[in-house]
Design an enzyme around this catalytic site. Structure first.
Site, PDB file in Angstrom:
ATOM      1  N   ARG A   1       4.325  -1.211   7.162  1.00  0.00           N
ATOM      2  CA  ARG A   1       4.440  -2.390   6.301  1.00  0.00           C
ATOM      3  C   ARG A   1       4.934  -3.632   7.047  1.00  0.00           C
ATOM      4  O   ARG A   1       4.613  -4.755   6.655  1.00  0.00           O
ATOM      5  CB  ARG A   1       5.391  -2.083   5.133  1.00  0.00           C
ATOM      6  CG  ARG A   1       4.951  -0.915   4.236  1.00  0.00           C
ATOM      7  CD  ARG A   1       3.705  -1.248   3.425  1.00  0.00           C
ATOM      8  NE  ARG A   1       3.202  -0.099   2.692  1.00  0.00           N
ATOM      9  CZ  ARG A   1       3.638   0.292   1.495  1.00  0.00           C
ATOM     10  NH1 ARG A   1       4.604  -0.376   0.895  1.00  0.00           N
ATOM     11  NH2 ARG A   1       3.104   1.327   0.895  1.00  0.00           N
TER      12      ARG A   1
ATOM     13  N   ASP B   1       6.653  -6.090 -12.667  1.00  0.00           N
ATOM     14  CA  ASP B   1       6.822  -5.476 -11.350  1.00  0.00           C
ATOM     15  C   ASP B   1       7.769  -6.360 -10.553  1.00  0.00           C
ATOM     16  O   ASP B   1       7.845  -7.573 -10.789  1.00  0.00           O
ATOM     17  CB  ASP B   1       5.482  -5.343 -10.629  1.00  0.00           C
ATOM     18  CG  ASP B   1       5.537  -4.325  -9.495  1.00  0.00           C
ATOM     19  OD1 ASP B   1       5.114  -3.176  -9.712  1.00  0.00           O
ATOM     20  OD2 ASP B   1       6.015  -4.676  -8.399  1.00  0.00           O
TER      21      ASP B   1
END
Length: 271
Positions: A41, A142
């Site tokens: 990531r 989210d």
């Protein structure tokens, strides 16, 4: 340690720094086995920031000038893969056991509390638009602002739509043409029925009103038990009496909270 290759992992000490930062900011615990995930990531960001170690990157994002980069790093770490009509038995239960018994004339309020890029919310919305006999409302949240923006756009590659029933695909999706060939977009009328916003489950919730159903799937696995209990307590306070909570099939509330009783695998009712 340089980051010329994605195969080069942070040291245990470097990983620990990020582990504690993520736990503090998001309430998410990354075990040591997640080193590769952290590397996948973040390593490109190190190169783009012209930094050579994960410790350098950590010091940058927690420094006075790194706030924007910190938000970006947190979003990269929390981006999760999802797909339409994931865990089909949940949708079967919603269609067969909840909707037929819901009081007509009352608005059904549903919350998708880990909405990601929108596949779960739009799956719920398709089913509600087709099967719900009363007015309904779908709120979706989210922690990751980037995925929420993707969810609002509601554009998906063909590879992501394989689980959408064919009649729903024709009714609720439109094929892209030209530069958008190979993609579909959820129809405007369905998009208008779904409200997206950002929310950190590890912080106090805004006043969203009470819900009849909450989908909190495949997110509790990232929390330690103490954080799970706090999140579930806040969720319980958002539910109407006998409200139903859906979690991921790899998740369990056993030993974490007594505010929910199991109905089916990964489906619980508020007690």
């Amino acid at each position: 340690m340089t980051v010329e290759s994605v195969n080069q992992l942070p040291s245990d000490q470097e990983f620990y720094l990020f582990q504690q930062l993520i736990l503090q900011r998001l309430g998410i615990f990354l075990p040591l086995q997640k080193k590769a995930l952290l590397t996948n990531r973040l390593w490109k960001r190190l190169r783009e920031c012209d930094l050579t170690t994960y410790e350098d990157y950590y010091n940058f994002i927690v420094g006075k000038k790194g706030e924007a980069e910190l938000h970006l790093a947190m979003e990269l770490i929390t981006t999760n893969e999802t797909y339409f009509f994931r865990e089909q038995k949940h949708f079967d239960y919603l269609e067969q056991s909840i909707l037929p018994n819901f009081k007509s004339g009352k608005k059904l309020r549903v919350w998708s509390a880990a909405a990601s890029t929108g596949e779960e919310p739009y799956s719920i919305a398709m089913l509600l638009a087709d099967k719900c006999q009363t007015e309904w409302e779908l709120e979706c949240s989210d922690v990751n602002k980037t995925v929420i923006e993707q969810a609002r756009r509601a554009i998906y590659p063909n590879a992501r739509i394989q689980n959408i029933p064919r009649n729903y695909l024709h009714r609720f999706c439109r094929k892209g043409i030209g530069p958008q060939d190979g993609f579909v977009r959820v129809t405007q009328d369905l998009r208008d029925k779904v409200n997206f916003f950002t929310l950190n489950l590890n912080q106090s919730f805004p006043d969203l009103g009470k819900f009849d159903l909450v989908f909190l799937r495949n997110v509790l696995i990232y929390f330690e038990n103490d954080t799970k209990a706090k999140v579930l307590d806040r969720i319980a306070n958002m539910l109407n009496p006998n409200g139903v909570l859906f979690v991921g099939h790899s998740e369990s509330l056993h030993g974490v909270t007594q505010r929910f009783a199991p109905i089916k695998p990964a489906i619980y009712r508020l007690v």
